[in-house]
Design an enzyme around this catalytic site. Structure first.
Site, short mmCIF file in Angstrom:
data_model
loop_
_atom_site.label_atom_id
_atom_site.label_comp_id
_atom_site.label_asym_id
_atom_site.label_seq_id
_atom_site.Cartn_x
_atom_site.Cartn_y
_atom_site.Cartn_z
N SER A 149 0.85 -1.20 0.00
CA SER A 149 0.00 0.00 0.00
C SER A 149 0.87 1.25 0.00
CB SER A 149 -0.90 0.01 1.24
OG SER A 149 -1.51 1.27 1.35
N HIS A 179 -1.34 -1.54 -4.03
CA HIS A 179 -2.58 -1.09 -3.40
C HIS A 179 -2.61 0.44 -3.36
CE1 HIS A 179 -6.08 -1.92 -0.83
NE2 HIS A 179 -5.68 -0.91 -0.07
N ASP A 188 -4.84 3.62 -2.14
CA ASP A 188 -5.92 4.03 -1.24
C ASP A 188 -6.42 5.42 -1.57
OD1 ASP A 188 -6.13 1.88 0.77
OD2 ASP A 188 -4.05 2.40 1.26
N MET A 194 -8.88 8.36 -0.55
CA MET A 194 -9.69 8.83 0.60
C MET A 194 -10.24 10.21 0.30
SD MET A 194 -7.15 7.82 3.69
CE MET A 194 -6.39 6.21 3.81
N MET A 219 -12.04 4.62 -0.70
CA MET A 219 -12.66 4.96 0.58
C MET A 219 -13.34 6.31 0.40
SD MET A 219 -9.66 3.68 3.13
CE MET A 219 -8.47 3.61 1.83
N GLY A 222 -8.87 4.45 6.82
CA GLY A 222 -8.57 5.88 6.86
C GLY A 222 -7.18 6.24 7.31
N GLY A 258 -2.97 4.61 7.95
CA GLY A 258 -2.00 3.52 7.96
C GLY A 258 -1.41 3.34 9.35
N GLY A 259 -0.67 2.26 9.54
CA GLY A 259 0.07 2.07 10.78
C GLY A 259 -0.75 1.72 12.01
N GLY A 267 -4.73 -3.68 6.65
CA GLY A 267 -4.58 -2.93 7.89
C GLY A 267 -3.85 -3.73 8.96
N GLY A 268 -2.69 -3.23 9.36
CA GLY A 268 -1.94 -3.86 10.45
C GLY A 268 -1.33 -5.20 10.09
N GLY A 276 1.19 -1.79 4.20
CA GLY A 276 1.73 -0.44 3.97
C GLY A 276 3.02 -0.24 4.71
N SER A 277 2.92 0.05 6.02
CA SER A 277 4.14 0.37 6.77
C SER A 277 5.15 -0.77 6.79
CB SER A 277 3.81 0.84 8.19
OG SER A 277 2.53 0.46 8.58
C1 DX5 Z 1 -6.09 2.07 5.66
C2 DX5 Z 1 -5.69 1.70 4.25
C3 DX5 Z 1 -4.57 0.73 4.19
C4 DX5 Z 1 -3.27 1.20 4.81
C5 DX5 Z 1 -2.64 0.00 5.45
O1 DX5 Z 1 -7.31 2.66 5.64
O2 DX5 Z 1 -6.79 1.13 3.55
O3 DX5 Z 1 -4.36 0.24 2.87
O4 DX5 Z 1 -2.38 1.76 3.89
O5 DX5 Z 1 -1.51 0.41 6.13
P1 DX5 Z 1 -0.75 -0.50 7.18
O6 DX5 Z 1 -0.35 -1.76 6.47
O7 DX5 Z 1 0.38 0.34 7.62
O8 DX5 Z 1 -1.74 -0.80 8.30
ZN ZN Z 2 -6.51 0.06 1.60
#
Ligand code: DX5
Ligand code: ZN
Length: 216
Positions: free
Chosen positions: A7, A32, A34, A36, A67, A141, A143-144, A175-176, A196-197
């Site tokens: 992501s 990915h 995102d 928003m 989103m 909404g 990351g992390g 997510g996570g 993501g992270s």
């Molecule tokens: C959160 C996003 C995710 C986000 C995940 O709303 O949809 O795609 O980037 O980030 P990590 O992997 O850091 O939780």
């Molecule tokens: Zn996402």
């Protein structure tokens, strides 16, 4: 098939092309993206111009997670920018069937995302029409965040629902997800892994390879 979908929300945007190339080089299959709108979720991220640039610079499957409220307003433009998969939130659509129609008419893969607390019954009738269900493992909404443990039960229940109907729907989780939680979501039945992270913080190529190794 299991796929990793890094992501870019967690990327360093001053080096976006370079970091995406590193993930691709290391073997990631999807990317990915995102979107928003500051409405469906509090944050605003990025949109069409960035997607358009990425399409020109990568062969990865562009996995767009919308989103945004009433995503039907933007499906045409997102498709024109070169998305391969478009996922809309069930909670954001007045007419979810219409949103899926719009994605399918463009011969793209259609996904439906559900926030952690949204029950799987939302999918009861539409499941056979979609290619992928995105189970949010955190509140959308940001990351992390930390994976919400009860979403593991939801992934298991969704897997059972898909199998009991003889379908082949992909299960994406978002997510996570990191080296600690990846095993749990895979065991529960997920096969498209958003991260993501855990991909973009530090050495992107190394992080991608580690996650992919665990998915073998
Ligand atoms: C959160 C996003 C995710 C986000 C995940 O709303 O949809 O795609 O980037 O980030 P990590 O992997 O850091 O939780
Ligand atoms: Zn996402």
């Amino acid at each position: 098939m299991k796929c990793l979908s890094p992501s870019i929300l967690a990327a360093d945007f001053t080096r976006l092309g370079e970091q995406v190339a590193a993930a691709e080089q290391a073997g990631a299959q999807y990317l990915h993206f995102d979107v928003m709108d500051g409405c469906f979720v509090p944050n605003i991220s990025f949109g069409m111009p960035v997607l358009d640039s990425l399409r020109k610079s990568t062969n990865l499957m562009l996995d767009v997670h919308l989103m945004i409220e009433e995503p039907v307003r933007y499906i045409r433009e997102i498709a024109d920018c070169g998305a391969d998969i478009i996922t809309v939130h069930a909670e954001a659509c007045t007419d979810l069937n219409h949103a899926v129609d719009m994605i399918k008419e463009r011969e793209l893969l259609a996904g439906i995302a559900l926030c952690p607390a949204t029950p799987l019954t939302e999918l009861a009738y539409i499941l056979p029409r979609v290619d992928m269900v995105l189970v949010m493992t955190v509140n959308p909404g940001l990351g992390g965040q930390k994976l919400i443990p009860y979403t593991l039960d939801k992934i298991r229940d969704l897997k059972a629902m898909i199998e009991s109907r003889g379908l082949k729907t992909d299960i994406e989780v978002d997510g996570g997800i990191n080296l600690e939680t990846l095993g749990q979501v895979l065991d529960a039945g997920a096969n498209i892994i958003v991260s993501g992270s855990a991909v973009f913080e530090g050495d992107v190529e190394e992080n991608t390879k580690r996650l992919l190794d665990m998915m073998k």
